[in-house]
Design an enzyme around this catalytic site. Sequence first.
Site, PDB file in Angstrom:
ATOM      1  N   GLY A  25      -4.003   0.015   3.090  1.00 35.65           N
ATOM      2  CA  GLY A  25      -4.031   1.461   3.219  1.00 35.65           C
ATOM      3  C   GLY A  25      -4.971   2.055   2.193  1.00 35.65           C
ATOM      4  O   GLY A  25      -5.211   1.443   1.144  1.00 35.65           O
ATOM      5  N   GLN A  45      -8.636   8.468  -3.235  1.00 38.06           N
ATOM      6  CA  GLN A  45      -9.056   7.211  -3.881  1.00 38.06           C
ATOM      7  C   GLN A  45     -10.562   6.989  -3.802  1.00 38.06           C
ATOM      8  O   GLN A  45     -11.103   6.139  -4.507  1.00 38.06           O
ATOM      9  CB  GLN A  45      -8.351   6.009  -3.238  1.00 38.06           C
ATOM     10  CG  GLN A  45      -6.851   5.996  -3.472  1.00 38.06           C
ATOM     11  CD  GLN A  45      -6.228   4.763  -2.857  1.00 38.06           C
ATOM     12  OE1 GLN A  45      -5.880   4.759  -1.696  1.00 38.06           O
ATOM     13  NE2 GLN A  45      -6.114   3.693  -3.635  1.00 38.06           N
ATOM     14  N   CYS A 104      -1.977  -1.279  -5.763  1.00 36.08           N
ATOM     15  CA  CYS A 104      -2.827  -0.178  -5.303  1.00 36.08           C
ATOM     16  C   CYS A 104      -4.260  -0.467  -5.728  1.00 36.08           C
ATOM     17  O   CYS A 104      -4.491  -0.918  -6.856  1.00 36.08           O
ATOM     18  CB  CYS A 104      -2.340   1.119  -5.952  1.00 36.08           C
ATOM     19  SG  CYS A 104      -3.343   2.562  -5.576  1.00 36.08           S
ATOM     20  N   LEU A 105      -5.216  -0.206  -4.838  1.00 29.92           N
ATOM     21  CA  LEU A 105      -6.628  -0.458  -5.179  1.00 29.92           C
ATOM     22  C   LEU A 105      -7.086   0.422  -6.348  1.00 29.92           C
ATOM     23  O   LEU A 105      -8.059   0.095  -7.016  1.00 29.92           O
ATOM     24  CB  LEU A 105      -7.522  -0.198  -3.955  1.00 29.92           C
ATOM     25  CG  LEU A 105      -7.325  -1.150  -2.760  1.00 29.92           C
ATOM     26  CD1 LEU A 105      -8.144  -0.681  -1.556  1.00 29.92           C
ATOM     27  CD2 LEU A 105      -7.693  -2.585  -3.133  1.00 29.92           C
ATOM     28  N   HIS A 128       3.496   5.368   0.161  1.00 28.62           N
ATOM     29  CA  HIS A 128       2.500   5.133  -0.887  1.00 28.62           C
ATOM     30  C   HIS A 128       1.249   5.988  -0.654  1.00 28.62           C
ATOM     31  O   HIS A 128       0.750   6.644  -1.581  1.00 28.62           O
ATOM     32  CB  HIS A 128       2.154   3.635  -0.903  1.00 28.62           C
ATOM     33  CG  HIS A 128       1.126   3.239  -1.914  1.00 28.62           C
ATOM     34  ND1 HIS A 128       1.412   2.402  -2.973  1.00 28.62           N
ATOM     35  CD2 HIS A 128      -0.186   3.566  -2.049  1.00 28.62           C
ATOM     36  CE1 HIS A 128       0.313   2.244  -3.703  1.00 28.62           C
ATOM     37  NE2 HIS A 128      -0.670   2.934  -3.154  1.00 28.62           N
ATOM     38  N   GLU A 129       0.752   5.993   0.597  1.00 32.47           N
ATOM     39  CA  GLU A 129      -0.497   6.713   0.877  1.00 32.47           C
ATOM     40  C   GLU A 129      -0.301   8.231   0.865  1.00 32.47           C
ATOM     41  O   GLU A 129      -1.163   8.961   0.378  1.00 32.47           O
ATOM     42  CB  GLU A 129      -1.103   6.255   2.215  1.00 32.47           C
ATOM     43  CG  GLU A 129      -1.421   4.761   2.307  1.00 32.47           C
ATOM     44  CD  GLU A 129      -2.265   4.219   1.154  1.00 32.47           C
ATOM     45  OE1 GLU A 129      -3.069   4.970   0.574  1.00 32.47           O
ATOM     46  OE2 GLU A 129      -2.084   3.034   0.818  1.00 32.47           O
ATOM     47  N   HIS A 144      -0.342   9.555  -2.559  1.00 32.01           N
ATOM     48  CA  HIS A 144      -1.703   9.769  -3.083  1.00 32.01           C
ATOM     49  C   HIS A 144      -2.181  11.199  -2.783  1.00 32.01           C
ATOM     50  O   HIS A 144      -2.861  11.813  -3.600  1.00 32.01           O
ATOM     51  CB  HIS A 144      -2.700   8.803  -2.430  1.00 32.01           C
ATOM     52  CG  HIS A 144      -2.810   7.474  -3.107  1.00 32.01           C
ATOM     53  ND1 HIS A 144      -3.217   7.330  -4.414  1.00 32.01           N
ATOM     54  CD2 HIS A 144      -2.616   6.213  -2.645  1.00 32.01           C
ATOM     55  CE1 HIS A 144      -3.250   6.040  -4.732  1.00 32.01           C
ATOM     56  NE2 HIS A 144      -2.876   5.335  -3.677  1.00 32.01           N
TER      57      HIS A 144
HETATM   58 CO    CO Z   1      -2.700   3.273  -3.553  1.00 32.32          CO
END
Ligand code: CO
Length: 177
Positions: free
Chosen positions: A46, A51, A99-100, A141-142, A145
Amino acid sequence: MALLKIITYPEKSLSHPSAKVETIDEKIHELIRDMGETMSQESGVGLAAPQVGVNKRILVYNARAADPEDDGSEEKITALINPEIIEASGSYLSENEGCLSVVDFRADVKRYETVRVRAQDINGRELAFEARGLPAVIMQHEIDHLDGILFIDRISALKRAMYKKRILKQIKEARAS
Ligand code: CO
């Protein structure tokens, strides 16, 4: 198509709430394509627009990776615009969440087990669906963000402080070398 640069903690814009998308135009479609390509390249499941430095309420995810019936070998990238969680229930321990934008760190996070999501698709059509287990974790999670929340905001203050200390030290060392 282009690969986008993923911004990482402690970059401040990651903690800013993102703005609603009012008009879905060609620029938004291009951003979504680039986000999908970037997520694939980074082997993520995701990715949210903040991000990649765009504070707009857009996310992409790999619907196949989220499906327990699927081996995840083939991607099915899906985009959601202005997604929101309209119902949530149960509790689920998301083990080793990562998470990236939070490099070199994973932790268990308490999440809801089931969520109902309302969003628009890339053509602006309203949709709603229920997600459970891993897909529900991806949604939480997304969408977090988009509200300026990282998964490390949902772990203990002590663990978060330890991670912050480590990452600031790494940044300092990288600058010195
Ligand atoms: Co993330």
